[in-house]
Motif scaffolding. Structure first.
Motif, PDB file in Angstrom:
ATOM      1  N   SER A  23       0.814  -1.214   0.000  1.00  3.93           N
ATOM      2  CA  SER A  23       0.000   0.000   0.000  1.00  3.93           C
ATOM      3  C   SER A  23       0.848   1.265   0.000  1.00  3.93           C
ATOM      4  O   SER A  23       0.353   2.347  -0.335  1.00  3.93           O
ATOM      5  CB  SER A  23      -0.905   0.012   1.233  1.00  3.93           C
ATOM      6  N   GLY A  25       2.289   2.170   2.956  1.00  2.00           N
ATOM      7  CA  GLY A  25       2.353   2.529   4.363  1.00  2.00           C
ATOM      8  C   GLY A  25       3.605   1.993   5.024  1.00  2.00           C
ATOM      9  O   GLY A  25       4.362   1.226   4.431  1.00  2.00           O
ATOM     10  N   GLU A  57      -1.596   7.916  -2.305  1.00  3.87           N
ATOM     11  CA  GLU A  57      -1.057   6.668  -1.781  1.00  3.87           C
ATOM     12  C   GLU A  57      -0.486   5.809  -2.897  1.00  3.87           C
ATOM     13  O   GLU A  57       0.581   5.213  -2.768  1.00  3.87           O
ATOM     14  CB  GLU A  57      -2.150   5.897  -1.019  1.00  3.87           C
ATOM     15  N   LYS A 168       5.611   7.820   8.749  1.00  4.49           N
ATOM     16  CA  LYS A 168       4.377   8.120   8.034  1.00  4.49           C
ATOM     17  C   LYS A 168       3.183   7.833   8.937  1.00  4.49           C
ATOM     18  O   LYS A 168       3.131   6.789   9.599  1.00  4.49           O
ATOM     19  CB  LYS A 168       4.297   7.269   6.759  1.00  4.49           C
ATOM     20  N   ALA A 170      -0.333   6.593  10.444  1.00  3.32           N
ATOM     21  CA  ALA A 170      -1.151   5.415  10.169  1.00  3.32           C
ATOM     22  C   ALA A 170      -2.292   5.804   9.244  1.00  3.32           C
ATOM     23  O   ALA A 170      -2.825   6.913   9.317  1.00  3.32           O
ATOM     24  CB  ALA A 170      -1.690   4.840  11.467  1.00  3.32           C
ATOM     25  N   TYR A 171      -2.666   4.868   8.371  1.00  2.00           N
ATOM     26  CA  TYR A 171      -3.714   5.172   7.407  1.00  2.00           C
ATOM     27  C   TYR A 171      -4.641   3.972   7.247  1.00  2.00           C
ATOM     28  O   TYR A 171      -4.205   2.831   7.355  1.00  2.00           O
ATOM     29  CB  TYR A 171      -3.109   5.542   6.048  1.00  2.00           C
TER      30      TYR A 171
END
Length: 264
Positions: A23, A25, A57, A168, A170-171
């Motif tokens: 992804s 992340g 993203e 980065k 959290a998503y």
């Protein structure tokens, strides 16, 4: 922590060849880079492009693979075409994750990768994660959890490796911003995406915009409350959110937290 890293590397070496659901992340970036260090060209990154993920993203994931010379496949999935997904049931994440992982598995098969891996870690044990169930049912492995790695450890190891994603925020996908049972539409997804992009552009790195009908509930870090309510920041947020289609805008006094839609 170093022992866990060695455990991870040994597990990845055992795979022989691997496709990583990537992804962009911090977790999947760390897993992908470590796998590439161990397996080299026998690693494939598979990134899903979908309406529930901001375009930034996908672009960041592509830039990461290009920077490290990692082969990548970008596959498009439309979650709104998955039966039942748009009605936003409690198992929404399961329905979506299963379709996406099936897409990753198909890409892995084309590349003749022996295993498919995803980036969940020990922190993911504490919340309702139906998507993890879907991955497990399809035989997708979770090497970070197998190695016993926690998010904080992954961030520290990523920092030591020089990965830009180490800090980065959290998503989670945009569909997690809606109350269960509220219909998910392209327009609503766009409203949330624009609202969160605005807050990111204004320097609020860790936050969520949850949608309750025509009300936007902003979850931000408590230390950001004062700046968010200061003028002209407050006025700009209110003005732009209304342009996006929200009637009411509120700040959640509990602040940012994961899984808040499961609290009720």
């Amino acid at each position: 922590m170093e022992q866990k890293l060695e455990h991870l590397k040994c597990r990845l070496a055992e795979c022989g060849s691997l496709a990583v659901a990537f992804s962009g992340g911090v977790d999947s970036a760390f897993l992908l880079k470590t796998a590439h260090d161990v397996l080299g060209s026998r690693v494939l990154a598979v990134t899903i492009r979908a309406c529930v993920f901001p375009q930034r993203e996908t672009e960041e994931a592509a830039a990461f693979c290009q920077a490290y010379g990692i082969p990548q496949r970008i596959c498009t999935v439309d979650p709104l075409q998955i039966q039942g997904f748009a009605r936003n049931p409690k198992n929404r994440c399961y329905l979506c994750k299963r379709q996406m992982m099936q897409t990753v598995l198909a890409a892995a098969k084309e590349r003749q990768a022996a295993f498919v891996a995803e980036g969940s870690n020990m922190d993911d044990e504490g919340d309702d994660r139906p998507g993890r169930q879907a991955a497990a049912e399809l035989g997708v492995i979770s090497p970070l959890r197998e190695a016993g790695l926690w998010k904080a450890e992954i961030r520290e190891l990523s920092r030591q490796m020089g990965l830009a994603a180490w800090d980065k925020p959290a998503y989670a996908c945009l569909a997690s911003r809606f109350v269960y049972g509220e219909c998910i539409t392209p327009q609503k997804l766009a409203m949330v995406d624009q609202a969160e992009q605005l807050l990111l552009d204004m320097g609020f790195r860790q936050m969520r915009v949850r949608m309750h009908g025509n009300l936007a509930r902003i979850e931000a870090l408590p230390q950001d409350f004062d700046r968010m309510m200061s003028e002209p920041v407050r006025a700009r947020i209110l003005e732009r959110f209304r342009e996006y289609g929200f009637t009411y805008v509120a700040i959640d006094m509990q602040g940012y937290r994961t899984g808040s839609m499961n609290e009720g």
